[in-house]
Motif scaffolding. Structure first.
Motif, PDB file in Angstrom:
ATOM      1  N   CYS A  78       0.879  -1.164   0.000  1.00 38.87           N
ATOM      2  CA  CYS A  78       0.000   0.000   0.000  1.00 38.87           C
ATOM      3  C   CYS A  78       0.920   1.219   0.000  1.00 38.87           C
ATOM      4  O   CYS A  78       1.744   1.371   0.899  1.00 38.87           O
ATOM      5  CB  CYS A  78      -0.870  -0.006   1.256  1.00 38.87           C
ATOM      6  N   CYS A  81       0.568   3.752   3.263  1.00 35.34           N
ATOM      7  CA  CYS A  81       1.213   3.511   4.560  1.00 35.34           C
ATOM      8  C   CYS A  81       2.430   2.599   4.432  1.00 35.34           C
ATOM      9  O   CYS A  81       3.089   2.300   5.427  1.00 35.34           O
ATOM     10  CB  CYS A  81       0.216   2.917   5.539  1.00 35.34           C
ATOM     11  N   CYS A 102      -6.952  -1.159   2.427  1.00 32.92           N
ATOM     12  CA  CYS A 102      -5.704  -1.572   3.062  1.00 32.92           C
ATOM     13  C   CYS A 102      -6.051  -1.947   4.511  1.00 32.92           C
ATOM     14  O   CYS A 102      -6.699  -1.173   5.217  1.00 32.92           O
ATOM     15  CB  CYS A 102      -4.712  -0.415   3.043  1.00 32.92           C
ATOM     16  N   CYS A 105      -4.144   0.968   6.910  1.00 31.88           N
ATOM     17  CA  CYS A 105      -4.556   2.385   6.957  1.00 31.88           C
ATOM     18  C   CYS A 105      -5.988   2.592   6.462  1.00 31.88           C
ATOM     19  O   CYS A 105      -6.481   3.719   6.472  1.00 31.88           O
ATOM     20  CB  CYS A 105      -3.586   3.256   6.154  1.00 31.88           C
TER      21      CYS A 105
HETATM   22 ZN   LIG Z   1      -2.234   1.357   3.795  1.00 36.92          ZN
END
Ligand SMILES: [Zn+2]
Length: 287
Positions: A78, A81, A102, A105
């Protein structure tokens, strides 16, 4: 491509465009508080109508929380993050039959081929080096161009992208130019005070970086307006630094709205002098 995926790809593209419009609006409001946002508002409302209400509500909830609500998944991570995603989720995001979050996050994820975008390749600071402060965190004298040769947005962006490539900040100038021009097409980043802030988001890899150029003769950065742009800052923004980037823009705006500062920059003739002046000028506003 099956039907489910085609629909979902359309939705994802609409959310990405909506996000760009919302950030463009915030950027314009930050850099030039008196500017007219009516056209952007109109485009934002039109784009919202394209998205299913349930998806839109989810997107807006995330956007309120962290501004960047939808992020690319690159190389199984991702980019919001930087978490490595479970393999099963990577396959699902790739297949794009639904919109996935995700797990770390909560942002919405979409697949992007890592080879399709420029990479920031600036090496991390060595342990023995002193931590950099102010604008030295994002740029250097090698990225200053005191006499731009370009005469429009595309040629100037190309010139500055070339400098970023030459100084080994990015790996692919063409991909950066393409992304920055796509962003200009959404809403020109040229401001009335003669400054323009073209940029490309989602250039993963290193930290936020910028190159700066001075046009001795004003150029028409936005082809619909008269030639008035003389100071151009091209920024390369990793997804995770998107919020910080607005603080940097706000800092530059405080410095560059002072006419004396703009005039001093227009008078420099070497990259070294330009850098030294810019460091001094921004020390208070970009700590
Ligand atoms: Zn993330």
């Amino acid at each position: 491509m099956n039907e489910k995926k085609t629909d979902m790809t359309a939705t994802i593209n609409q959310l990405i465009q909506l996000q760009e419009l919302l950030i463009a609006k915030e950027q314009r409001a930050t850099a030039s508080p008196q500017s007219n946002l009516a056209l952007l508002d109109k485009n934002i409302e039109a784009m919202k109508k394209c998205v299913a209400p349930k998806v839109l509500a989810e997107f807006e909830r995330l956007q309120k929380k962290s501004q960047i609500a939808i992020v690319p998944m690159e190389q199984g991570r991702c980019t919001g993050c930087n978490m490595t995603l479970p393999v099963s989720l990577v396959h699902q995001v790739h297949a794009a039959e639904a919109i996935y979050h995700c797990p770390s996050c909560a942002r919405l994820l979409f697949f992007r081929d890592a080879a399709s975008s420029a990479k920031n390749i600036r090496p991390p600071r060595k342990r023995t080096e002193a931590p950099k402060t102010g604008i030295a965190k994002f740029s250097s004298d090698a990225l200053m161009v005191p006499d731009l040769q370009g005469t429009d947005a595309e040629s100037v962006i190309r010139e500055l992208a070339g400098v970023l490539k030459e100084a080994k900040y990015i790996d692919d100038a063409d991909k950066l130019v393409k992304a920055a021009l796509e962003r200009e097409a959404i809403d020109s980043t040229a401001l009335e005070n003669g400054c323009a802030f073209p940029h490309a988001r989602g250039i993963e890899g290193g930290a936020l970086s910028f190159a700066m150029g001075i046009a001795k003769k004003p150029i028409a950065f936005d082809s619909r307006q008269k030639a008035s742009t003389q100071i151009v800052i091209l920024m390369v923004i990793p997804t995770a630094a998107s919020a910080f980037y607005l603080r940097l823009i706000a800092g530059f705006n405080r410095v560059l709205m002072v006419e004396k500062n703009r005039t001093a920059l227009l008078g420099v003739d070497t990259p070294e002098k330009m850098w030294k002046l810019l460091v001094k000028m921004t020390a208070k506003d970009i700590p």
